[in-house]
Each structure stands twice: as structure tokens, then as C-alpha cells.
Write an enzyme that holds these catalytic residues in place. Structure first.
Site, short mmCIF file in Angstrom:
data_model
loop_
_atom_site.label_atom_id
_atom_site.label_comp_id
_atom_site.label_asym_id
_atom_site.label_seq_id
_atom_site.Cartn_x
_atom_site.Cartn_y
_atom_site.Cartn_z
CD GLU A 247 -33.20 -28.29 -48.86
OE1 GLU A 247 -32.86 -29.29 -48.21
OE2 GLU A 247 -32.46 -27.73 -49.69
CB THR A 291 -28.37 -28.82 -50.84
OG1 THR A 291 -29.57 -29.13 -50.13
CG2 THR A 291 -28.65 -27.71 -51.84
CG HIS A 407 -33.18 -27.53 -44.76
ND1 HIS A 407 -32.69 -28.17 -43.64
CD2 HIS A 407 -32.17 -27.52 -45.67
CE1 HIS A 407 -31.44 -28.53 -43.85
NE2 HIS A 407 -31.10 -28.15 -45.08
CG ASP A 466 -32.32 -30.79 -52.38
OD1 ASP A 466 -33.41 -31.23 -51.96
OD2 ASP A 466 -31.54 -30.14 -51.66
CG HIS A 467 -31.30 -33.70 -50.20
ND1 HIS A 467 -32.05 -33.64 -49.04
CD2 HIS A 467 -30.65 -32.50 -50.28
CE1 HIS A 467 -31.86 -32.48 -48.44
NE2 HIS A 467 -31.03 -31.76 -49.18
#
Length: 696
Positions: A247, A291, A407, A466-467
């Protein structure tokens, strides 16, 4: 009119507060500054002026207050949204918000700021002045001609506003590649209306879609198909696939040290291992779906949507030919392990259409007390607690782990980490390294179990970020830690920072390396399938195998910007990757750049058409069975696994069966302090399983 003027001016002022303090609208000259001052007025006058059509005061005052409240709410939720996503909320995002709001409370609180009071203070003050009669309620009936005059003036002002926008940015409404431009030139209200019209148009397109529209898409996909590399094709054939979703994990974390301590020592070791193919020029390509966009690309080989999330907008009924179904039909068990609620990003519905057999969401774990954070079960506990279910899956299996601890806002209980953070003055940046270090420890513990249980040697473990974790608005604070002068930081640096790690690890393999090929998340599915010895030729996928000699190294961003090995395009401005400076291409280079931009535009356009019109319902690859979501129910997952083991008996291939029908949970070692904490009635997330009808 005086009261209306007061409310208009107050709303105009707080809109300007959002423009100049919260939104990064990129003003480059006095003319744009003038447009920015003007654009909130037209729509504010138009909306507030609607109240002037009510003659009686008892209707006028409540109505104009309702408009003010709703418009203030629209403004404020965009402020909060922009702080997290550096983007504006689309109508699609708003309509899908109920499917992503669970678990957001902690993040939303962290996104607030002291000056937020000014977005609501005017309403409170004016209401108090009315209640105390400091502002006089005028009972005289209004003339409808006043309302008409105000409406006409507002429309004229909007026309002037739009004309000025077109003067400064030609084709403003036809080249809507960046929502920031629309807000800067038209205002937030106008953007929202415009976006709503576009969303409705998309809905109509979907209902009138025809099979013949697939022809252009198929031609593009076949033209850009990249044949597999013979040296890597099938090297993981028959192995389990374990996907670990890191994440918000960016590439710069790899090999990074803070205060002399490695942030991710275990992942660094994997990254450099000869058993791993690692990519250091791999970029995320997510849009507003973040996500869920990453999942869309990795599972389906198609891009996320230009607005909102495909999972929340189309996940309920779209047809997919995705990795879970492909692996299922190749004899694999498929499952997702995630410590948040099943409805988050509408996963419970979308996963069924993707073809996942099992979804072990938050309802399968003890997430009470401090065991979870706002986005779900802490990573060490997710990996640890998942073994109860993983060990009963029939092998080979294709499973995905969605971690959540790293996150935004990157908070962690003090007992979970002693990592010494930097001191940049930005808590978001500082804490990012602590939660990333915790994630690294979580993966290390999981790997120790894989080795101890014997799964490691029989598995391909794919690890990816993911990002982005640090948004563009905080990148200047981050720049100091990357050895860059914050004053020199620009859009080029932001684009390059969108790198995320990608690793294909096969314990026991010895031919791995760090690969410098440029690629993005859209390329992962064909790359993975070819490693597994699965042909991709019959499927519609917009990426290409990263190992293929025919791979196209132009990486498309969702806003139509792109990066390549030599050049980076940002809003039409071309940078040389060698000099990191803006260049003025000659005629020959212009043609080359135009071809790359055309490739990017076509890929995004065709992918959008495929998904928004649900065109895969007309496409039937030979040998692929269309997924029926009604075949899946995500309650009682463990019982279903055990029932299959009992049915297969000695033929069962689950890890539990191969361990002599004994649990492998004792093999798992973790230092997570929460394991010693008692279950409580408090919970940081709301636990629901939409498929559980037991009423428990």
C-alpha cells in the site's frame, strides 16, 4: 437584494480561501489570476439568485440558506478530497462514495486543518445575526423581474468567464485531460455540472453499445501485442502465485536510509536477490480510483476510468476476463486476503465478477481494539491471521494480499514501531517512513513462514507498490530527503516520483536481476501470465510483457501525460530525461512525440470504451468460460475449504493436508504486540460481510 449580496460575497471569499490555500491551481500570469477571482461569482450569483424567484420571505430565506449550505458542503468535501488525492471529486466519485467511505474516518480527520472553520463560520454567524435580529428579515415581496435580472447577469458573467478561459486555454471543454484546469477556468460548481453531464452521456453510450465497436479495439490490441521472451516464458509454470500489494509504497523507499537506518531492509534484500526480477523504472498509472485502479490494471489488463473508480461504478455488473478467472479455469484456487470491510471500493461485488472464489475480508479476523487502524487490520496481523485460511486452499493457488498499514495518514500505535523518523516539518512525510518500515517487517515475517512451511520453493511471489504515498502537495518537503533543493522541484520531478517497485520473486531461482525496462501497472498481467506459461494472445489486454523484446516502453498516466526512457510529457510540455529540462522538439522529434502521444491516447480511449460500454459481454475468447458472479458467496470461506479437503481426501493438495492434516500456524512467528491483547467491543472499522445472512 442586500442579504443575497452578503451571502454571495461571503461564499465568494471562502471559495477564494480554498483556491489559494488548499487547491493547487497553478496560476502562471495575472490573466489567470483575474479569471480565478471571477469564476466563483458567476455560478454563485446564479445559484443564490434562484431564491429571488420566491416572493415571500418565509420561502426565500430558508431556500437561499439551503443553497448556501449545500454549496458549502460541495466546496468543503472537495477541499478534503484534494488534500488526499490532489484532484477534485467527480459526480461518479460522489455517487460511489458510500462504497468507499467505511474506514475513512481516521483519514478524514487527519485531512482537516485549523482554517477549515472559515468554510462554515459565515453560516453560523449570519444565522445567529438573523436569530438575534441584528440582520432584519425583510417581509416585502420580491419582484420576479429582480430574479430574472440577476439570472441574466449571472449567465452573462459566466459567458465572459468561459470566453476568458477559452482565450487562455483553447479547447478547454474538448481537451479535459486535467480537472484542475476546468476548476481554474470555470469554477467548482460549473465543473461539477459539466462533469455530471459527461457522466450521463457515458451512461447513455453504455446502453447503446454494439458488438461492432470491438473491431477497433481488437485491431489496436493485436497490433501492439508483444510476443513472450523465450527465456522467461513458463519459468514459473505450475507454481502458486502470491501477490503482495504494498500500500502507497514508492520506489524511492528501496535502499533508502533515514538516520543511518534502512527503511526497508528485507525488501531491499529481495530486490537485489538473484531469485528476483526487479524493475526500477516501473510506474503506477492510477487515477481517482487509486488502489482499485491498480487492482483493475493488474487483474484485467485494462486501465482504470478517467473519473472515479471502475470498481465502484462498473464493478457490480461489468463483464471481465480477469486473472482470477483465467487462473481458476487453469486449475488454480483463487483468494484475496484483506483486513478491511468487504464493501470498501465495492470489492465484495467486483471480486465476484472478476472470478475470485474466496474473499477473506475483515469479518474473518479479530480487528477489535488496537488491532486495526482506520483502513483495516494491521499488516503483521493480516499475514499472521490469514494462515488459518491460506493453509486450507488447494494448490496451486493464486492469492492476493492487500496490506493497509502504510496508508495515509501513516499513523501507527507507538508499541508497533521504534523506527526513528526524519524531521522535515511535515508529519505526513516523516511518518511515511515509519509505516513503510513496519510493512517491511510484516513481509519479512510472512516470508519466514513461507520458507518454514515449504510454500516458498513452490511459489512465485509478486510484490508491487500500488500508487504514490506522498502526494504532490508534500513532495517539496520530501525533496530534502532525496537530496533535491525544494526550490528547484517541479512537475518533472513529480512525474519521476511516480515510480513504484515491482518484483517477481521465485525462491531457488538464480537468473534474476534488476531490470531497467520502462513499464507500468498495465503491463503486469501479460508479464505474469507469460512467466506462468499462459498465452495472452486471445485476451484483450492493453499492456505488454515487460520481458518481451517487442514491449512498448511508453508509460501512460491516467491524465494522458506519459514517460518514456528518453522523454517525459506533462500537459504537452516535453522534458528530456537526460537533462531534466524542458526542450523544444525539432520537426523529426515532434513526429516521434506525436506518435507516442497517439499511442497513449488510443490505449486509454479504447480501454475506456471497452469498460464504460461493457463491450467484453460481446467478446468470447476460445476456451474461456464467462464468469457468473452468482457462483460465488464470500461467507463461511473456511468451512468451504475444509469441505473440499474432506471430499478430496488423500488427493487434497492443500498445505494443511500435506502437513499430515496438521495446522501450519505454529510455523508463523510475529512480534506483533497486539496478539497478546484481549478482544474488545471497540473497533476502528465497521465489520460487515454482505454475504453473511446468519444475523450474527
Amino acid at each position: 437584494m442586500g442579504f443575497t449580496t452578503l451571502l454571495v460575497v461571503l461564499f465568494w471569499l471562502k471559495t477564494l480561501l480554498a483556491y489559494f490555500v488548499d487547491f493547487k491551481l497553478g496560476l502562471s500570469d495575472p490573466f489567470q489570476f483575474l479569471i480565478l477571482l471571477l469564476n466563483p461569482l458567476a455560478t454563485t450569483i446564479l445559484l443564490f439568485g434562484l431564491a429571488l424567484y420566491f416572493k415571500r420571505a418565509r420561502f426565500f430565506y430558508p431556500f437561499i440558506f439551503l443553497i448556501d449550505i449545500l454549496n458549502s458542503l460541495l466546496l468543503y468535501i472537495n477541499v478534503i478530497y484534494f488534500r488526499e488525492f490532489t484532484d477534485f471529486m467527480t459526480v461518479s466519485t460522489m455517487l460511489g462514495y458510500s462504497k468507499v467511505d467505511q474506514g475513512l474516518s481516521g483519514s478524514s480527520l487527519a485531512l482537516t486543518s485549523p482554517h477549515d472553520i472559515f468554510f462554515w463560520l459565515d453560516l453560523v454567524v449570519v444565522l445567529a445575526l438573523l436569530a438575534t435580529r441584528r440582520i432584519y428579515i425583510d417581509p416585502r415581496p420580491l419582484n420576479k423581474r429582480v430574479g430574472f435580472a440577476v439570472t441574466s447577469s449571472a449567465l452573462l458573467l459566466f459567458t465572459v468567464n468561459l470566453t476568458m478561459g477559452e482565450m487562455d486555454r483553447p479547447q478547454l471543454l474538448t481537451r479535459t485531460f486535467d480537472r484542475t484546469y476546468l476548476v481554474k477556468y470555470m469554477g467548482l460548481d460549473a465543473f461539477t455540472v459539466y462533469d455530471g453531464i459527461k457522466s450521463q452521456h457515458t451512461s447513455e453510450l453504455r446502453s447503446h453499445a454494439k458488438k461492432s465497436e470491438l473491431s477497433g479495439i481488437l485491431k489496436y490490441v493485436h497490433k501492439n501485442y508483444a510476443a513472450p521472451n523465450k527465456q522467461t516464458y513458463g519459468v514459473a509454470k505450475g507454481k502458486n502465485v502470491i501477490v503482495i500489494h504494498l500500500e502507497s509504497f514508492q520506489q524511492f523507499l528501496i535502499n533508502k536510509k533515514i538516520n543511518g537506518q534502512e527503511v526497508t531492509p528485507f525488501l531491499n534484500k529481495l530486490y537485489k536477490s538473484k531469485s528476483t526480477y526487479s524493475f526500477d523504472n516501473f510506474f503506477h498509472e492510477v487515477g481517482q480510483g487509486k488502489t482499485s485502479d491498480a487492482e483493475t490494471m493488474l487483474e484485467t489488463g485494462t486501465y482504470g476510468l478517467p473519473q472515479g473508480s471502475l470498481f465502484t461504478q462498473l464493478g457490480n455488473d461489468n463483464t471481465f476476463q480477469a486473472a482470477p478467472a483465467i487462473f481458476d479455469q487453469a486449475g488454480y484456487s483463487t483468494a484475496v486476503f484483506h483486513g478491511n470491510v468487504a464493501s470498501f471500493w465495492n470489492r465484495s461485488s467486483t471480486y465476484k465478477n472478476l472470478g475470485y472464489q474466496y474473499f477473506f475480508d475483515a469479518s474473518y479476523y479479530d480487528t477489535s481494539g488496537d488491532k486495526s487502524l482506520g483502513y483495516g487490520l494491521k499488516d503483521k496481523l493480516l499475514f499472521h491471521d490469514s494462515i488459518k485460511y491460506l493453509q486450507h486452499l488447494q494448490q496451486p493457488f493464486y492469492v492476493k494480499y492487500l496490506t493497509v498499514t502504510n496508508h495515509f495518514p501513516f499513523t501507527l500505535d507507538s508499541e508497533d514501531s521504534s523506527f526513528k523518523t526524519p524531521n522535515t516539518g511535515d508529519k505526513t512525510v516523516d511518518n511515511y517512513f515509519k509505516t513503510a518500515h513496519y510493512l517491511d517487517q510484516s513481509v519479512k515475517e510472512f516470508y519466514a513462514y513461507l520458507k518454514k512451511s515449504g510454500l516458498a520453493k513452490n511459489s512465485l511471489i509478486m510484490i508491487y507498490g500500488d500508487h504514490y504515498g506522498i502526494s504532490n502537495s508534500s513532495n517539496k518537503s520530501l525533496a530534502k530527503l532525496l537530496g533535491v533543493n525544494p526550490d528547484d522541484w517541479n512537475d518533472y520531478d513529480n512525474a519521476q516520483l511516480q515510480r513504484v517497485p515491482l518484483m517477481f520473486n521465485m525462491p531457488g531461482y538464480t537468473k534474476g536481476k534488476v531490470d531497467h525496462t520502462y513499464g507500468g501497472e498495465i503491463d503486469v498481467l501479460p508479464t505474469l501470465m507469460h512467466l506462468m506459461g499462459m498465452s495472452t494472445k486471445k485476451y484483450i489486454q492493453f499492456g505488454t510483457d515487460l520481458f518481451s523484446k517487442e514491449h512498448n516502453p511508453v508509460v501512460a498516466f491516467r491524465n494522458r501525460d506519459w514517460v518514456s526512457p528518453d522523454y517525459t510529457s506533462i500537459d504537452g510540455t516535453i522534458y528530456s530525461n537526460k537533462t531534466k529540462q524542458v526542450i523544444q522538439p525539432d520537426k523529426k522529434l515532434k513526429a516521434k512525440i506525436a506518435a507516442m502521444q497517439k499511442h497513449v491516447n488510443q490505449g486509454l480511449n479504447y480501454s475506456d470504451s471497452l469498460n464504460q460500454k461493457n463491450l467484453l459481454r460481446f467478446f468470447h475468447p476460445k476456451g474461456f468460460k464467462t464468469v457468473d458472479p452468482s457462483d460465488y458467496n464470500y461467507s463461511d470461506g473456511l468451512q468451504k475449504e475444509e469441505k473440499i479437503e474432506q471430499k478430496l481426501g488423500l488427493k487434497s493438495t492443500s498445505l494443511f493436508s500435506r502437513n499430515g492434516d496438521k495446522s501450519t500456524q505454529p510455523f508463523y512467528k510475529t512480534d506483533a504486540p497486539e496478539l497478546g491483547h484481549k478482544t474488545t467491543n471497540s473497533n476502528r472499522i465497521k465489520i460487515t460481510n454482505q454475504d453473511d445472512t446468519s444475523g450474527k
